[in-house]
Design an enzyme around this catalytic site. Sequence first.
Site, short mmCIF file in Angstrom:
data_model
loop_
_atom_site.label_atom_id
_atom_site.label_comp_id
_atom_site.label_asym_id
_atom_site.label_seq_id
_atom_site.Cartn_x
_atom_site.Cartn_y
_atom_site.Cartn_z
N GLY A 1 0.46 -1.30 0.39
CA GLY A 1 0.10 0.20 -0.36
C GLY A 1 0.93 1.00 -0.21
N SER A 2 0.38 2.53 0.42
CA SER A 2 1.01 3.76 0.43
C SER A 2 2.25 3.55 1.18
CB SER A 2 0.08 5.01 0.98
OG SER A 2 -0.79 4.67 2.56
N GLY B 1 2.61 2.31 5.04
CA GLY B 1 3.95 1.10 5.15
C GLY B 1 4.79 1.97 6.85
N GLU C 1 6.01 -3.52 0.54
CA GLU C 1 5.65 -2.69 -0.56
C GLU C 1 4.70 -1.83 -0.91
OE1 GLU C 1 7.29 -4.97 -3.11
OE2 GLU C 1 7.40 -6.62 -1.59
N CYS D 1 1.50 0.54 -9.07
CA CYS D 1 3.03 1.31 -8.01
C CYS D 1 3.96 1.08 -9.26
CB CYS D 1 2.89 0.04 -7.11
SG CYS D 1 3.18 -1.46 -7.51
#
Length: 504
Positions: A240-241, A245, A262, A296
Amino acid sequence: MSHDFLAELGIAEQTSGVYAGGWIAEPGGAVVDSIDPSTGDTIAAVRTGSADDYERVAATATEAFAGWRAETAPARGELIRLLGERLRAKKRALGALVSLEMGKIRAEGEGEVQEMIDICDFAVGLSRQLYGLSLHSERPGHRMYEQWHPLGPIGVITAFNFPVAVWAWNAAIAGVCGDPVIWKPSLKTPLCAIAVQRIADEVFAEAGHAGVSGLIMGEDATVGETMVADPRLPLISATGSCRMGRHVGQRVAARMGRSLLELGGNNALVVLDDADLDLAVRAIVFGAVGTTGQRCTTTRRLLVQKGVAAELTERLQKAYAQVRIGNPLDAETLMGPLIDGDAVDGMMAALETAAKQGGEVLCGGKRVDRPGFFVEPTIVRASADMPIVAEETFAPILYVIEVADVEVAIAANNGVAQGLSSAIFTNDLRCSERWLSAAGSDCGIANVNIGTSGAEIGGAFGGEKDTGGGREAGSDSWKAYMRRQTCTVNWSGQLPLAQGIKFE
Ligand code: NAD
């Protein structure tokens, strides 16, 4: 719900978003709507779980771990093979559901399911290759070796933009490694998660391992936080963002857990004067416009050398004018909607900021006047020092920045906080090697003459710096899902100490 593929996936009537060895009929969390981003209409309502429901899912996974790790790795691989087979059979239907709920075009929806199939194939082979090293002991009559054991139940947090593949990257590898998975998907794509869970249930429940694959939908503040803080989960794999994270990584570290992060990217593509522009244009358009700029690995910054800047920009504008925007389920469509109204607002706000900072919109820049969350793919002439260029705006905005040479391009590529994907287009061997050298691109992915997006599952996937440092999918990424044990066996009949120490 009139789409035939919903019935094929068995989700036309399903409302529960919680699975703990079986579907929990009436979970205790809020009801969330699944929204079709092409129309803004509600597709279905899904009941999410409470913190109590999470407890049931976690307890089930913990119990399932004992039985799962007792299976041999090839036996676990056999179930992952069957999972891949079921996914093959459902590829068309599941791909269409991804298009409907997330908004990516059908070819990309089916491509995402293909990624699930590919990682299952990879994991099946891996199930016979979880190798440890054999080492030479300094002590006579001693054998030293490393072995890898299952780690435990894994918490998997996924983003909306790859609503099915990221689960599979984790579940297939964790599966052969001997770890149950508890999946907390994005609440923006609940039907995709239910459909995948039903397919997993067919495989694992039939084999008597229902608890190996758990699902908990729920609010971040309650269910998400409880899961992240749960000491029964030795690994949290979170996609995610960067904002999410950074928070999750710190929470997991505070309890000495491991995290595999990630996170966001801000990917640059460099085009040097000698590049093949036909290749570059195609790679840039796919990288910047594909998935409506919501990968991403989306190409967000084009770093173009001065000699080809005018020609490349003109060719891109022509290509952008031909991008067919529309319902992602229509075969003709090349670009679907953004995920929701917030994403549209976020894109418009970024463009306003860019204009204030000196950016010039070369094409696009507006909402599309139709229901749903459609926008125009947009090119902005910019400079590397504009602060907005350093941010990941999850939308189809491409910033075009002129650079003097490969050195300036590398400095600009590396001059942002994120470090996921990067690419250079050149036919000059020296520039290519310079790009790939230790002082070249600082990203987890560095390409030459292919774009920033569309990685294969055979490689380790992930990025550096604010992207979080995690690696998933191929290569030796499996090691994150196992615990390493160094073993020494003494068959000498003596007890020599290491480092020659005498302790008589
Ligand atoms: P997001 O950060 O808003 O949400 C991602 C997931 O995190 C969701 O499931 C969300 O519910 C969960 N979450 C948020 N706060 C949490 C908390 N406190 N505890 C537990 N879970 C929590 O991201 P998004 O908008 O869904 O996805 C887009 C972002 O994801 C982009 O930044 C994109 O670059 C990134 N992304 C990265 C990769 C990669 O592999 N590097 C892949 C896909 C997406």
